[in-house]
Design a protein around this motif. Structure first.
Motif, mmCIF file in Angstrom:
data_model
loop_
_atom_site.group_PDB
_atom_site.id
_atom_site.type_symbol
_atom_site.label_atom_id
_atom_site.label_comp_id
_atom_site.label_asym_id
_atom_site.label_seq_id
_atom_site.Cartn_x
_atom_site.Cartn_y
_atom_site.Cartn_z
ATOM 1 N N PHE A 239 12.171 1.162 -6.690
ATOM 2 C CA PHE A 239 11.004 1.448 -7.807
ATOM 3 C C PHE A 239 10.096 -0.005 -6.866
ATOM 4 O O PHE A 239 8.439 0.335 -7.030
ATOM 5 C CB PHE A 239 11.094 1.237 -8.616
ATOM 6 C CG PHE A 239 12.260 2.844 -9.230
ATOM 7 C CD1 PHE A 239 11.717 4.033 -8.538
ATOM 8 C CD2 PHE A 239 13.325 2.811 -10.096
ATOM 9 C CE1 PHE A 239 12.495 5.337 -8.141
ATOM 10 C CE2 PHE A 239 14.031 4.028 -10.178
ATOM 11 C CZ PHE A 239 13.498 5.231 -9.469
ATOM 12 N N ILE A 240 10.194 -1.362 -7.268
ATOM 13 C CA ILE A 240 9.451 -2.160 -6.833
ATOM 14 C C ILE A 240 8.432 -1.759 -5.902
ATOM 15 O O ILE A 240 7.944 -2.241 -5.391
ATOM 16 C CB ILE A 240 10.253 -3.621 -6.813
ATOM 17 C CG1 ILE A 240 10.702 -3.958 -8.694
ATOM 18 C CG2 ILE A 240 9.534 -4.345 -5.563
ATOM 19 C CD1 ILE A 240 10.521 -3.861 -10.025
ATOM 20 N N SER A 241 9.038 -2.092 -4.488
ATOM 21 C CA SER A 241 9.055 -1.245 -3.679
ATOM 22 C C SER A 241 8.544 -0.210 -3.401
ATOM 23 O O SER A 241 6.634 -0.619 -2.561
ATOM 24 C CB SER A 241 9.712 -0.827 -2.156
ATOM 25 O OG SER A 241 10.840 -1.404 -1.641
ATOM 26 N N GLU A 242 8.297 0.771 -4.317
ATOM 27 C CA GLU A 242 7.373 1.378 -3.568
ATOM 28 C C GLU A 242 5.931 1.333 -5.021
ATOM 29 O O GLU A 242 4.210 2.140 -4.560
ATOM 30 C CB GLU A 242 7.531 2.891 -4.488
ATOM 31 C CG GLU A 242 9.260 4.273 -3.920
ATOM 32 C CD GLU A 242 9.779 4.974 -4.004
ATOM 33 O OE1 GLU A 242 9.562 4.957 -5.466
ATOM 34 O OE2 GLU A 242 10.704 5.266 -3.396
ATOM 35 N N SER A 243 6.399 0.856 -5.941
ATOM 36 C CA SER A 243 5.145 0.795 -6.625
ATOM 37 C C SER A 243 4.181 -0.729 -6.134
ATOM 38 O O SER A 243 2.822 -0.862 -6.728
ATOM 39 C CB SER A 243 6.389 -0.304 -7.776
ATOM 40 O OG SER A 243 6.847 0.955 -8.647
ATOM 41 N N ASN A 249 -0.495 -1.702 -1.748
ATOM 42 C CA ASN A 249 -1.237 -1.752 -0.447
ATOM 43 C C ASN A 249 -0.124 -3.023 -0.101
ATOM 44 O O ASN A 249 -0.376 -3.190 1.358
ATOM 45 C CB ASN A 249 -2.599 -1.211 -0.267
ATOM 46 C CG ASN A 249 -2.555 -1.494 1.433
ATOM 47 O OD1 ASN A 249 -1.722 0.127 1.781
ATOM 48 N ND2 ASN A 249 -3.055 -1.492 2.546
ATOM 49 N N PHE A 250 1.152 -3.587 -0.587
ATOM 50 C CA PHE A 250 1.833 -3.595 0.060
ATOM 51 C C PHE A 250 3.383 -3.637 0.870
ATOM 52 O O PHE A 250 3.613 -2.574 -0.107
ATOM 53 C CB PHE A 250 2.174 -5.064 -1.450
ATOM 54 C CG PHE A 250 3.117 -6.345 -0.839
ATOM 55 C CD1 PHE A 250 2.644 -7.355 -1.201
ATOM 56 C CD2 PHE A 250 4.890 -6.176 -0.679
ATOM 57 C CE1 PHE A 250 3.534 -8.099 0.136
ATOM 58 C CE2 PHE A 250 5.143 -7.350 -0.490
ATOM 59 C CZ PHE A 250 4.489 -8.207 -0.174
ATOM 60 N N TYR A 251 3.742 -3.886 1.825
ATOM 61 C CA TYR A 251 4.445 -3.263 2.355
ATOM 62 C C TYR A 251 5.791 -3.962 2.068
ATOM 63 O O TYR A 251 5.982 -4.736 2.915
ATOM 64 C CB TYR A 251 4.349 -2.590 3.640
ATOM 65 C CG TYR A 251 3.997 -1.542 4.166
ATOM 66 C CD1 TYR A 251 3.816 0.224 3.906
ATOM 67 C CD2 TYR A 251 2.802 -1.852 4.459
ATOM 68 C CE1 TYR A 251 3.349 0.814 4.013
ATOM 69 C CE2 TYR A 251 0.969 -0.790 3.493
ATOM 70 C CZ TYR A 251 1.591 0.266 4.011
ATOM 71 O OH TYR A 251 0.212 1.347 4.451
ATOM 72 N N VAL A 252 7.643 -3.359 2.113
ATOM 73 C CA VAL A 252 8.909 -3.584 1.603
ATOM 74 C C VAL A 252 8.859 -3.549 3.178
ATOM 75 O O VAL A 252 9.461 -1.932 3.070
ATOM 76 C CB VAL A 252 9.211 -4.192 0.621
ATOM 77 C CG1 VAL A 252 10.515 -4.310 0.098
ATOM 78 C CG2 VAL A 252 8.141 -4.919 -1.327
ATOM 79 N N THR A 253 9.412 -4.842 3.633
ATOM 80 C CA THR A 253 9.965 -4.389 4.883
ATOM 81 C C THR A 253 10.695 -6.104 5.654
ATOM 82 O O THR A 253 10.629 -6.409 5.003
ATOM 83 C CB THR A 253 9.454 -4.172 6.036
ATOM 84 O OG1 THR A 253 8.022 -5.242 6.547
ATOM 85 C CG2 THR A 253 7.700 -3.125 6.114
ATOM 86 N N SER A 254 11.506 -5.853 6.820
ATOM 87 C CA SER A 254 12.452 -6.847 6.840
ATOM 88 C C SER A 254 11.187 -8.264 6.928
ATOM 89 O O SER A 254 11.674 -9.281 6.756
ATOM 90 C CB SER A 254 12.888 -6.836 7.854
ATOM 91 O OG SER A 254 11.373 -6.436 9.807
ATOM 92 N N VAL A 255 10.409 -8.012 6.650
ATOM 93 C CA VAL A 255 9.519 -9.454 7.077
ATOM 94 C C VAL A 255 9.575 -10.091 5.609
ATOM 95 O O VAL A 255 8.925 -11.433 5.766
ATOM 96 C CB VAL A 255 7.533 -8.966 7.172
ATOM 97 C CG1 VAL A 255 6.571 -10.077 6.753
ATOM 98 C CG2 VAL A 255 7.897 -8.087 8.865
ATOM 99 N N ASN A 256 9.495 -9.615 4.650
ATOM 100 C CA ASN A 256 9.566 -10.148 3.726
ATOM 101 C C ASN A 256 10.515 -9.828 2.900
ATOM 102 O O ASN A 256 10.478 -9.864 1.211
ATOM 103 C CB ASN A 256 7.772 -9.761 2.513
ATOM 104 C CG ASN A 256 7.758 -7.979 2.388
ATOM 105 O OD1 ASN A 256 8.744 -7.411 2.325
ATOM 106 N ND2 ASN A 256 6.477 -8.033 2.693
#
Length: 476
Positions: A239-243, A249-256
């Motif tokens: 849910f945090i990632s989607e929010s 416009n912040f994407y949660v990926t392996s980068v962060n």
């Protein structure tokens, strides 16, 4: 435009901005200033227009974008002047230095600037409901800069979205100068082709769906006694990632993902919340993500750390790619460091951003007097009026450009890529595209530096060296 018409437009502008209602207010609820570019009719919301003017002989500013004609003294206020025809790739007739240009003085957010057009026509009032959606056939410019089209007195006007052209609608407000509370593992050297250090391998990773990858413990429980229930943390992180994507416009990926996991535990404890419910929550969650001294001047300690991470290089020219340069404080700071780190080399920095207003004003940035007594001192010069500015050598080393790093970039091979915090604002596919571009343009001994809470995508194999929490990535 003759003097009589100029007075009429100026009067209408003042009246509209004062929101002076009249008897036609029930029918006319939107006013726009109309003008022409290459014999086609365009318009701008009158609320953005401060005044109109005629001027020429603008003061040239070196190393600015082609559509920036220079600066103009508007009753003591120095403002940048931009030519909309050049910005939209419209043919411009040969310019006569003695001819006065038609200008609209615009205000967007807290910035004021002038735009040059072919001819300023008049003020037109219409009903907002008659404004139609844009269509590519209505103009020679990119449809994303068009707010709509409207017909009045048998003339079709293309309504420009000035806010979209000259500012960043989705701009973030990073906490300037804040040091991240999350301290990345101290990584000394990782040679290409070897496994990531244990501190990195053990860090939680986000799946492509934004949730947690199950740990070996979860898998073991599934084998021993059926499928394990998904932990509350896993659900909340999704849910945090989607929010974060929705609000910032912040994407949660392996980068962060390592930082996001740590920050979630910290943030939920601080706020007693499990979900991000609005834009303010998202800002609060991300406030410790941004790299030190974002959008502000660097301390000597941070400058020394950046200098130390840069590789030895005896080349006669050091080429740097600085995507996401923002307002320019990062780029100027980097230029000062490079001048001291490579005193015998010619420095060339390609500083790019998708915020047009930022890159247009970066060359005009004023320098606080207190920097003269700081580590910046040797890179500054004092003007006749007592103010400080960067030396001509520093200014000449920087080329500020309006460019989206996701698009093809015709740059020479580079020695340094300095791209703090920009990957996290790109989707996973775009991250791979941009990092592939890094690899393609990096020389054999080049390094890439990301945001201090970012890592290279897992699909790439870089060598790493670190000074404190600053990591430099090198090619195979």
């Amino acid at each position: 435009m003759d003097a009589e018409n100029e007075v009429l437009v100026a009067t209408e502008v003042a009246a509209a901005q004062a929101e002076d209602k009249n008897e036609n207010a029930a029918l006319v609820d939107f006013k726009m200033v109309t003008f022409s570019l290459a014999d086609k009719d365009y318009s701008i919301d009158i609320m953005h227009v401060k005044e109109i003017a005629k001027a020429g002989r603008f003061t040239y500013v070196p190393n600015t974008l082609p559509f920036v004609l220079g600066v103009y003294n508007l009753r003591g206020e120095i403002i940048p002047i931009l030519d909309l025809r050049i910005f939209f790739n419209i043919e411009v007739p040969p310019r006569d230095e003695n001819k006065l240009e038609n200008m609209l003085i615009l205000q967007v957010e807290d910035q004021k600037f002038g735009v040059v057009v072919d001819k300023i026509d008049k003020v037109v009032g219409v009903r907002r409901s008659t404004i139609q959606p844009p269509h590519p056939l209505f103009g020679d410019i990119n449809i994303k800069y068009i707010d709509g089209v409207v017909e009045s007195n048998n003339r079709l006007y293309v309504l420009l979205d000035i806010t979209r052209i000259f500012s960043s609608k989705d701009s973030l407000e990073p906490g300037a100068g804040r040091l991240p509370q999350y301290e990345k593992p101290q990584r000394i050297v990782q040679q290409p082709g070897t496994a990531r250090p244990a501190a990195v391998n053990n860090a939680p990773k986000a799946s492509s769906a934004g949730g947690m990858v199950k740990s070996p413990s979860d898998i073991a429980k599934s084998i021993a006694g059926g499928a394990a229930e998904e932990s509350p943390v896993s659900v909340d992180i999704k849910f945090i990632s989607e929010s974060l994507l929705t609000y910032k416009n912040f994407y949660v990926t392996s980068v962060n993902s390592s930082w996001v996991q740590h920050r979630y535990l910290e943030w939920s404890k601080e706020t007693k919340k499990n979900q991000i419910q609005n834009s303010e929550d998202a800002d609060d969650f991300l406030k410790t993500f941004w790299s030190p001294f974002t959008n502000t001047w660097w301390s000597k300690e941070y400058a020394d750390a950046v200098s130390k991470i840069l590789p030895d290089n005896t080349a006669k020219q050091i080429v740097v790619w600085n995507p996401g340069c923002g307002k320019g404080t990062e780029t100027y700071s980097l230029a000062c460091i490079l001048k001291k780190r490579y005193p015998d080399a010619k420095i060339r920095i390609y500083a790019q951003d998708i915020d047009l207003l930022n890159v247009s004003n970066a060359g005009l940035m004023s320098v606080p007097a207190n920097l003269a007594s700081d580590w910046y001192g040797s890179c500054l010069t004092k003007k006749a009026n007592g103010e400080y500015t960067f030396s001509q050598e520093i200014k000449d080393s920087i080329m500020f450009e309006y460019h989206d790093c996701k698009n093809t970039n015709a740059l020479p091979m580079v020695d340094i890529v300095f791209a703090r915090d920009i990957l996290s604002l790109l989707d996973e596919k775009s991250q791979d595209t941009v990092v592939s571009d890094f690899l393609e343009k990096m020389k054999g001994n080049a390094v890439a530096i990301l945001g201090e809470n970012e890592e290279m995508p897992e699909s790439f194999n870089f060598g790493e060296s670190a000074v404190g929490t600053i990591v430099a990535y090198s090619k195979d």
